[in-house]
Design a protein around this motif. Structure first.
Motif, short mmCIF file in Angstrom:
data_model
loop_
_atom_site.label_atom_id
_atom_site.label_comp_id
_atom_site.label_asym_id
_atom_site.label_seq_id
_atom_site.Cartn_x
_atom_site.Cartn_y
_atom_site.Cartn_z
N ALA A 91 -22.28 108.15 -28.72
CA ALA A 91 -23.63 108.84 -29.00
C ALA A 91 -23.67 108.85 -30.40
CB ALA A 91 -23.91 110.27 -28.52
N SER A 92 -24.99 108.68 -31.07
CA SER A 92 -25.17 109.03 -32.57
C SER A 92 -25.88 110.28 -32.69
CB SER A 92 -26.33 107.76 -32.77
OG SER A 92 -27.64 108.17 -32.31
N PRO A 93 -25.73 110.64 -34.05
CA PRO A 93 -26.03 112.19 -34.45
C PRO A 93 -27.53 112.36 -34.03
CG PRO A 93 -24.83 111.39 -36.12
CD PRO A 93 -24.87 110.15 -35.16
N ARG A 94 -28.53 111.26 -34.04
CA ARG A 94 -29.81 111.22 -33.76
C ARG A 94 -29.89 111.39 -32.18
NH1 ARG A 94 -33.65 106.53 -35.80
NH2 ARG A 94 -33.04 107.69 -37.99
N ASP A 95 -29.29 110.71 -31.41
CA ASP A 95 -29.20 110.97 -29.96
C ASP A 95 -28.88 112.31 -29.58
OD1 ASP A 95 -29.47 108.25 -29.69
OD2 ASP A 95 -27.40 108.05 -29.07
N LEU A 96 -27.96 112.99 -30.19
CA LEU A 96 -27.71 114.32 -29.89
C LEU A 96 -28.73 115.28 -30.35
CD1 LEU A 96 -23.95 114.13 -30.77
CD2 LEU A 96 -24.95 114.37 -28.71
N ASP A 97 -29.37 115.07 -31.55
CA ASP A 97 -30.50 115.96 -32.02
C ASP A 97 -31.65 116.01 -31.02
OD1 ASP A 97 -29.29 116.38 -34.43
OD2 ASP A 97 -30.18 115.12 -35.58
N LYS A 98 -32.04 114.70 -30.39
CA LYS A 98 -33.08 114.71 -29.42
C LYS A 98 -32.70 115.24 -28.07
CE LYS A 98 -35.88 110.93 -27.06
NZ LYS A 98 -36.15 109.52 -27.10
N LEU A 99 -31.45 115.14 -27.68
CA LEU A 99 -31.13 115.98 -26.71
C LEU A 99 -31.32 117.27 -26.54
CD1 LEU A 99 -29.66 115.67 -23.72
CD2 LEU A 99 -27.62 115.72 -24.72
N LEU A 100 -30.56 117.83 -27.78
CA LEU A 100 -30.20 119.38 -27.82
C LEU A 100 -31.20 120.11 -28.71
CD1 LEU A 100 -26.42 118.83 -28.91
CD2 LEU A 100 -27.40 119.42 -26.43
N GLY A 101 -32.05 119.51 -29.49
CA GLY A 101 -32.79 120.01 -30.14
C GLY A 101 -32.41 119.92 -31.64
N ALA A 102 -33.46 119.92 -32.82
CA ALA A 102 -32.90 119.80 -33.92
C ALA A 102 -32.44 120.75 -34.58
CB ALA A 102 -34.17 119.45 -35.00
N GLU A 103 -32.34 122.18 -34.26
CA GLU A 103 -31.60 123.44 -34.72
C GLU A 103 -30.35 123.26 -34.13
OE1 GLU A 103 -33.29 125.35 -36.87
OE2 GLU A 103 -34.76 123.87 -36.52
N ALA A 104 -29.69 122.62 -33.12
CA ALA A 104 -28.56 122.69 -32.74
C ALA A 104 -27.41 122.15 -33.59
CB ALA A 104 -28.47 121.78 -31.32
N VAL A 105 -26.50 122.83 -34.12
CA VAL A 105 -25.32 122.40 -34.88
C VAL A 105 -24.20 121.69 -33.90
CG1 VAL A 105 -23.74 122.94 -36.64
CG2 VAL A 105 -25.87 124.36 -36.44
#
Length: 280
Positions: A91-105
């Motif tokens: 997965a890419s960081p962008r994929d994870l941002d989309k899945l978890l929300g931009a606030e998720a570290v």
């Protein structure tokens, strides 16, 4: 002593307790509230962050559904001693941002899991130190309390089925893996549970800025249950009445109250010192 306005190393594995998978609470599986797409279903959740995910992968009680990670994050998990499942997905960081929300570290990794089934009081066995939460629900505070509880050798966290911390990615990230190393006990009624704990030999020590004794003097006996009240409200009256002692954290400075998670750290340290429980 247990909220902003009023109140004041190897973690122990859940295998120290007797009992199997435990019994779900009266209201079934814990529910998850979040605006992130990954946390809208009650039968699964996403846990993210290197330490939290590594702990999940090392917990035999967890049912792992999906693991998403960048190549760098996967390498870090291996460095943490985690065994990567065969179904690992890039997965890419962008994929994870989309899945978890931009606030998720997320640190480049997220694992989809089934929620842990809560245990009941029978699972405590010979546990000596437990933390009881009276309607403390903020996930950051609960996560921080879990992390401190595991660090100081506490055996379990006791909550009710309602008005209790929900198991979410935010909570798991705040706990930094501690959620996987402590027994989560769920009871139908907190006042009844405190009576049961007293019958089991625990000294129930409630924290309150108006406590009748100092917390150092309140630590008594060979088994301790620390009872922490909700943010803004503190201990409920019936909860206070069921405690053996209501104690205060004496603070010499101008500020006389602590956030509940900070009060938990000090109380756990004092309980650990009283019990002589090794941290390792």
């Amino acid at each position: 002593m247990t909220d902003e306005n009023k109140h004041s190393k190897s973690p122990r594995q859940p295998g120290h307790f007797r009992g199997g998978k435990g019994k779900p609470g009266q209201h079934g599986q814990r529910r998850f509230g979040s605006n992130a797409p990954a946390e809208r279903r009650p039968d699964q959740l996403w846990i993210y962050g290197i330490h939290a995910v590594a702990a999940v992968l090392s917990n035999p009680r967890r049912r792992v559904l999906t693991l998403l990670a960048t190549q760098n994050a996967a390498a870090r998990l291996v460095e943490e001693g985690a065994s990567l499942p065969a179904g690992l997905k890039d997965a890419s960081p962008r994929d994870l941002d989309k899945l978890l929300g931009a606030e998720a570290v997320h640190q480049g990794v997220a694992v989809e899991v089934a929620p842990l089934e809560p245990l009941d009081l029978d699972a405590l066995g010979d546990a000596r130190l437990v933390v009881v939460l009276d309607q403390v629900t903020d996930p950051h505070n609960v996560g921080a309390i879990l992390r401190s509880a595991v660090a100081f050798g506490a055996d379990a966290l006791v909550t009710t089925g309602r008005h209790a911390p929900t198991e979410t990615g935010v909570l798991a990230k705040s706990a930094s893996g501690a959620l996987e190393h402590i027994a989560m006990i769920e009871v139908p009624n907190l006042a009844t549970a405190l009576t049961d704990l007293r019958d089991m030999g625990y000294t129930c020590v409630g924290l309150d800025s108006e406590g009748t004794t100092s917390i150092e003097d309140g630590m008594q006996g060979d088994r301790i249950a620390l009872v922490l009240g909700a943010e803004g409200k503190g201990l409920r009256r019936l909860t206070r009445d069921r405690c053996d002692v209501v104690a205060r954290l004496d603070m010499p400075g101008a500020i006389k109250s602590l956030n509940v998670s900070n009060a938990a750290v000090l109380s756990l340290y004092l309980a650990h010192r009283h019990l002589g429980t090794p941290t390792a």
